[in-house]
Write an enzyme that holds these catalytic residues in place. Structure first.
Site, PDB file in Angstrom:
ATOM      1  N   LYS A   1      -5.878   2.011  -2.877  1.00 31.95           N
ATOM      2  CA  LYS A   1      -5.030   2.394  -4.016  1.00 31.95           C
ATOM      3  C   LYS A   1      -5.526   1.807  -5.349  1.00 31.95           C
ATOM      4  O   LYS A   1      -6.372   0.906  -5.367  1.00 31.95           O
ATOM      5  CB  LYS A   1      -3.591   1.928  -3.737  1.00 31.95           C
ATOM      6  CG  LYS A   1      -2.931   2.656  -2.550  1.00 31.95           C
ATOM      7  CD  LYS A   1      -1.471   2.219  -2.381  1.00 31.95           C
ATOM      8  CE  LYS A   1      -0.795   2.965  -1.250  1.00 31.95           C
ATOM      9  NZ  LYS A   1       0.625   2.552  -1.091  1.00 31.95           N
TER      10      LYS A   1
ATOM     11  N   TYR B   1       2.831  12.468  -1.608  1.00 31.95           N
ATOM     12  CA  TYR B   1       3.963  11.607  -1.242  1.00 31.95           C
ATOM     13  C   TYR B   1       5.299  12.366  -1.240  1.00 31.95           C
ATOM     14  O   TYR B   1       6.359  11.755  -1.386  1.00 31.95           O
ATOM     15  CB  TYR B   1       4.039  10.404  -2.180  1.00 31.95           C
ATOM     16  CG  TYR B   1       3.177   9.227  -1.740  1.00 31.95           C
ATOM     17  CD1 TYR B   1       3.365   8.622  -0.494  1.00 31.95           C
ATOM     18  CD2 TYR B   1       2.194   8.696  -2.563  1.00 31.95           C
ATOM     19  CE1 TYR B   1       2.601   7.527  -0.088  1.00 31.95           C
ATOM     20  CE2 TYR B   1       1.416   7.604  -2.167  1.00 31.95           C
ATOM     21  CZ  TYR B   1       1.638   7.033  -0.926  1.00 31.95           C
ATOM     22  OH  TYR B   1       0.877   5.944  -0.529  1.00 31.95           O
TER      23      TYR B   1
ATOM     24  N   PHE C   1      11.977   5.036  -5.727  1.00 30.70           N
ATOM     25  CA  PHE C   1      10.693   4.588  -6.264  1.00 30.70           C
ATOM     26  C   PHE C   1       9.662   5.719  -6.387  1.00 30.70           C
ATOM     27  O   PHE C   1       8.506   5.476  -6.739  1.00 30.70           O
ATOM     28  CB  PHE C   1      10.118   3.455  -5.402  1.00 30.70           C
ATOM     29  CG  PHE C   1       9.996   3.804  -3.931  1.00 30.70           C
ATOM     30  CD1 PHE C   1       8.928   4.552  -3.450  1.00 30.70           C
ATOM     31  CD2 PHE C   1      10.951   3.369  -3.025  1.00 30.70           C
ATOM     32  CE1 PHE C   1       8.822   4.873  -2.106  1.00 30.70           C
ATOM     33  CE2 PHE C   1      10.858   3.684  -1.673  1.00 30.70           C
ATOM     34  CZ  PHE C   1       9.779   4.444  -1.220  1.00 30.70           C
TER      35      PHE C   1
ATOM     36  N   ARG D   1      -2.874   0.608  10.789  1.00 29.80           N
ATOM     37  CA  ARG D   1      -1.600   0.062  10.322  1.00 29.80           C
ATOM     38  C   ARG D   1      -1.556  -1.456  10.542  1.00 29.80           C
ATOM     39  O   ARG D   1      -1.007  -2.199   9.721  1.00 29.80           O
ATOM     40  CB  ARG D   1      -0.415   0.729  11.049  1.00 29.80           C
ATOM     41  CG  ARG D   1      -0.281   2.239  10.853  1.00 29.80           C
ATOM     42  CD  ARG D   1       0.217   2.664   9.506  1.00 29.80           C
ATOM     43  NE  ARG D   1       1.390   1.970   9.054  1.00 29.80           N
ATOM     44  CZ  ARG D   1       2.074   2.316   7.953  1.00 29.80           C
ATOM     45  NH1 ARG D   1       1.680   3.362   7.221  1.00 29.80           N
ATOM     46  NH2 ARG D   1       3.118   1.638   7.580  1.00 29.80           N
TER      47      ARG D   1
ATOM     48  N   THR E   1       4.391  -3.074   4.763  1.00 30.77           N
ATOM     49  CA  THR E   1       4.480  -2.429   3.445  1.00 30.77           C
ATOM     50  C   THR E   1       4.664  -3.454   2.331  1.00 30.77           C
ATOM     51  O   THR E   1       4.003  -3.392   1.297  1.00 30.77           O
ATOM     52  CB  THR E   1       5.660  -1.428   3.438  1.00 30.77           C
ATOM     53  OG1 THR E   1       5.500  -0.528   4.538  1.00 30.77           O
ATOM     54  CG2 THR E   1       5.729  -0.655   2.135  1.00 30.77           C
TER      55      THR E   1
ATOM     56  N   ARG F   1      -2.882  -6.278   3.179  1.00 29.93           N
ATOM     57  CA  ARG F   1      -1.781  -6.448   2.224  1.00 29.93           C
ATOM     58  C   ARG F   1      -1.449  -7.924   1.990  1.00 29.93           C
ATOM     59  O   ARG F   1      -1.110  -8.318   0.867  1.00 29.93           O
ATOM     60  CB  ARG F   1      -0.569  -5.639   2.686  1.00 29.93           C
ATOM     61  CG  ARG F   1      -0.776  -4.139   2.388  1.00 29.93           C
ATOM     62  CD  ARG F   1       0.194  -3.265   3.086  1.00 29.93           C
ATOM     63  NE  ARG F   1       0.222  -1.894   2.548  1.00 29.93           N
ATOM     64  CZ  ARG F   1       0.872  -0.890   3.122  1.00 29.93           C
ATOM     65  NH1 ARG F   1       1.551  -1.099   4.243  1.00 29.93           N
ATOM     66  NH2 ARG F   1       0.847   0.300   2.593  1.00 29.93           N
TER      67      ARG F   1
ATOM     68  N   ASN G   1       0.468  -2.019  -3.285  1.00 31.97           N
ATOM     69  CA  ASN G   1       0.141  -2.700  -2.025  1.00 31.97           C
ATOM     70  C   ASN G   1      -1.207  -2.293  -1.425  1.00 31.97           C
ATOM     71  O   ASN G   1      -1.407  -2.340  -0.225  1.00 31.97           O
ATOM     72  CB  ASN G   1       1.295  -2.540  -1.024  1.00 31.97           C
ATOM     73  CG  ASN G   1       1.564  -1.096  -0.679  1.00 31.97           C
ATOM     74  OD1 ASN G   1       0.867  -0.202  -1.132  1.00 31.97           O
ATOM     75  ND2 ASN G   1       2.575  -0.869   0.154  1.00 31.97           N
TER      76      ASN G   1
ATOM     77  N   HIS H   1      -3.064   2.785   1.686  1.00 30.46           N
ATOM     78  CA  HIS H   1      -2.203   3.719   2.420  1.00 30.46           C
ATOM     79  C   HIS H   1      -2.849   3.986   3.765  1.00 30.46           C
ATOM     80  O   HIS H   1      -4.075   4.049   3.864  1.00 30.46           O
ATOM     81  CB  HIS H   1      -2.083   5.063   1.676  1.00 30.46           C
ATOM     82  CG  HIS H   1      -1.514   6.156   2.542  1.00 30.46           C
ATOM     83  ND1 HIS H   1      -0.157   6.324   2.713  1.00 30.46           N
ATOM     84  CD2 HIS H   1      -2.116   7.077   3.351  1.00 30.46           C
ATOM     85  CE1 HIS H   1       0.041   7.323   3.572  1.00 30.46           C
ATOM     86  NE2 HIS H   1      -1.133   7.797   3.972  1.00 30.46           N
TER      87      HIS H   1
ATOM     88  N   GLU I   1      -2.794  14.767   6.404  1.00 31.18           N
ATOM     89  CA  GLU I   1      -3.314  13.999   5.263  1.00 31.18           C
ATOM     90  C   GLU I   1      -4.835  14.095   5.167  1.00 31.18           C
ATOM     91  O   GLU I   1      -5.389  14.131   4.068  1.00 31.18           O
ATOM     92  CB  GLU I   1      -2.846  12.543   5.367  1.00 31.18           C
ATOM     93  CG  GLU I   1      -1.337  12.423   5.148  1.00 31.18           C
ATOM     94  CD  GLU I   1      -0.790  11.004   5.327  1.00 31.18           C
ATOM     95  OE1 GLU I   1       0.421  10.836   5.163  1.00 31.18           O
ATOM     96  OE2 GLU I   1      -1.586  10.081   5.628  1.00 31.18           O
TER      97      GLU I   1
HETATM   98  P1  DAT Z   1       3.652   2.483   3.992  1.00 28.38           P
HETATM   99  O1  DAT Z   1       2.715   2.640   2.824  1.00 28.38           O
HETATM  100  O2  DAT Z   1       3.575   1.104   4.612  1.00 28.38           O
HETATM  101  O3  DAT Z   1       3.512   3.580   5.030  1.00 28.38           O
HETATM  102  P2  DAT Z   1       6.121   3.807   3.141  1.00 28.38           P
HETATM  103  O4  DAT Z   1       5.561   5.060   3.756  1.00 28.38           O
HETATM  104  O5  DAT Z   1       7.486   3.392   3.564  1.00 28.38           O
HETATM  105  O6  DAT Z   1       5.156   2.558   3.406  1.00 28.38           O
HETATM  106  O7  DAT Z   1       6.136   3.937   1.564  1.00 28.38           O
HETATM  107  C1  DAT Z   1       5.061   4.548   0.877  1.00 28.38           C
HETATM  108  C2  DAT Z   1       4.727   3.745  -0.343  1.00 28.38           C
HETATM  109  O8  DAT Z   1       5.830   3.764  -1.240  1.00 28.38           O
HETATM  110  C3  DAT Z   1       4.473   2.252  -0.081  1.00 28.38           C
HETATM  111  O9  DAT Z   1       3.161   1.983   0.373  1.00 28.38           O
HETATM  112  C4  DAT Z   1       4.747   1.673  -1.443  1.00 28.38           C
HETATM  113  C5  DAT Z   1       5.913   2.516  -1.950  1.00 28.38           C
HETATM  114  N1  DAT Z   1       7.196   1.854  -1.633  1.00 28.38           N
HETATM  115  C6  DAT Z   1       7.807   1.807  -0.423  1.00 28.38           C
HETATM  116  N2  DAT Z   1       8.948   1.106  -0.472  1.00 28.38           N
HETATM  117  C7  DAT Z   1       9.066   0.714  -1.776  1.00 28.38           C
HETATM  118  C8  DAT Z   1      10.023  -0.046  -2.500  1.00 28.38           C
HETATM  119  N3  DAT Z   1      11.114  -0.545  -1.912  1.00 28.38           N
HETATM  120  N4  DAT Z   1       9.799  -0.260  -3.828  1.00 28.38           N
HETATM  121  C9  DAT Z   1       8.716   0.248  -4.451  1.00 28.38           C
HETATM  122  N5  DAT Z   1       7.769   0.978  -3.831  1.00 28.38           N
HETATM  123  C10 DAT Z   1       7.944   1.197  -2.515  1.00 28.38           C
HETATM  124 MG    MG Z   2       3.968   5.594   4.945  1.00 26.20          MG
END
Ligand code: DAT
Ligand code: MG
Length: 140
Positions: free
Chosen positions: A11, A51, A59, A87, A93, A104, A114, A117, A128
């Site tokens: 990212k 996304y 968010f 993962r 996350t 991370r 973070n 992805h 994807e």
């Molecule tokens: P991951 O990337 O671990 O699969 P996710 O699919 O739940 O996590 O969320 C996608 C992305 O969205 C994540 O990498 C960062 C952002 N995100 C998730 N939860 C968030 C939050 N509480 N505040 C801000 N950004 C968030």
């Molecule tokens: Mg995800």
């Protein structure tokens, strides 16, 4: 156990800090093979489509702006149980919850910024990968 492919993204927070090589080393040390890779800059529209599953989350806007804010490195990782293994190497996350030695834990700035992805299931991995790579770019 089967050989799988998964979609990974390094990212903007990580490309800005020149961490591509360090992150790739963690994938390779875990036995994941980088079988396709390119550095691109997403538009807001492309980030939004990628996304889309999160479009109702609070968010979402911030996430899309962040993903379009600087180049990303999109890549296909291959290996035994690659989806779960990736993962694991990524970590939780929220970097505050990520295990020692994970990407991370070592590199992420916040839950939003973070660093990486990774696809979360075989169906999303296939979708994807197809979002970013054509068949011609995927060597068997
Ligand atoms: P991951 O990337 O671990 O699969 P996710 O699919 O739940 O996590 O969320 C996608 C992305 O969205 C994540 O990498 C960062 C952002 N995100 C998730 N939860 C968030 C939050 N509480 N505040 C801000 N950004 C968030
Ligand atoms: Mg995800």
């Amino acid at each position: 156990m089967a050989t799988e492919r998964t979609l990974s993204i390094i990212k903007p927070d990580a490309t800005r800090r020149n961490l591509t090589g360090k992150i790739n080393a963690k994938f390779e040390e875990a036995g994941l093979r980088i079988v396709a890779q390119k550095r691109i800059q997403l538009t807001m529209d492309q980030a939004g489509k990628f996304y889309e599953v999160h479009k109702d989350r609070p968010f979402y806007g911030e996430l899309c702006e962040f993903m379009a804010s600087a180049p990303v490195v999109v890549q296909v990782l291959e290996g035994e149980s690659a989806i779960a293994k990736n993962r694991e190497v990524m970590g939780a996350t929220n970097p505050a919850d990520a295990a020692d030695g994970t990407i991370r834990k070592d590199f992420a700035l916040s839950v939003g910024e973070n660093s990486v992805h990774g696809s979360d299931a075989p169906e999303t991995a296939a979708q994807e990968i197809a979002f970013f790579f054509s068949g011609l770019e995927l060597v068997g």
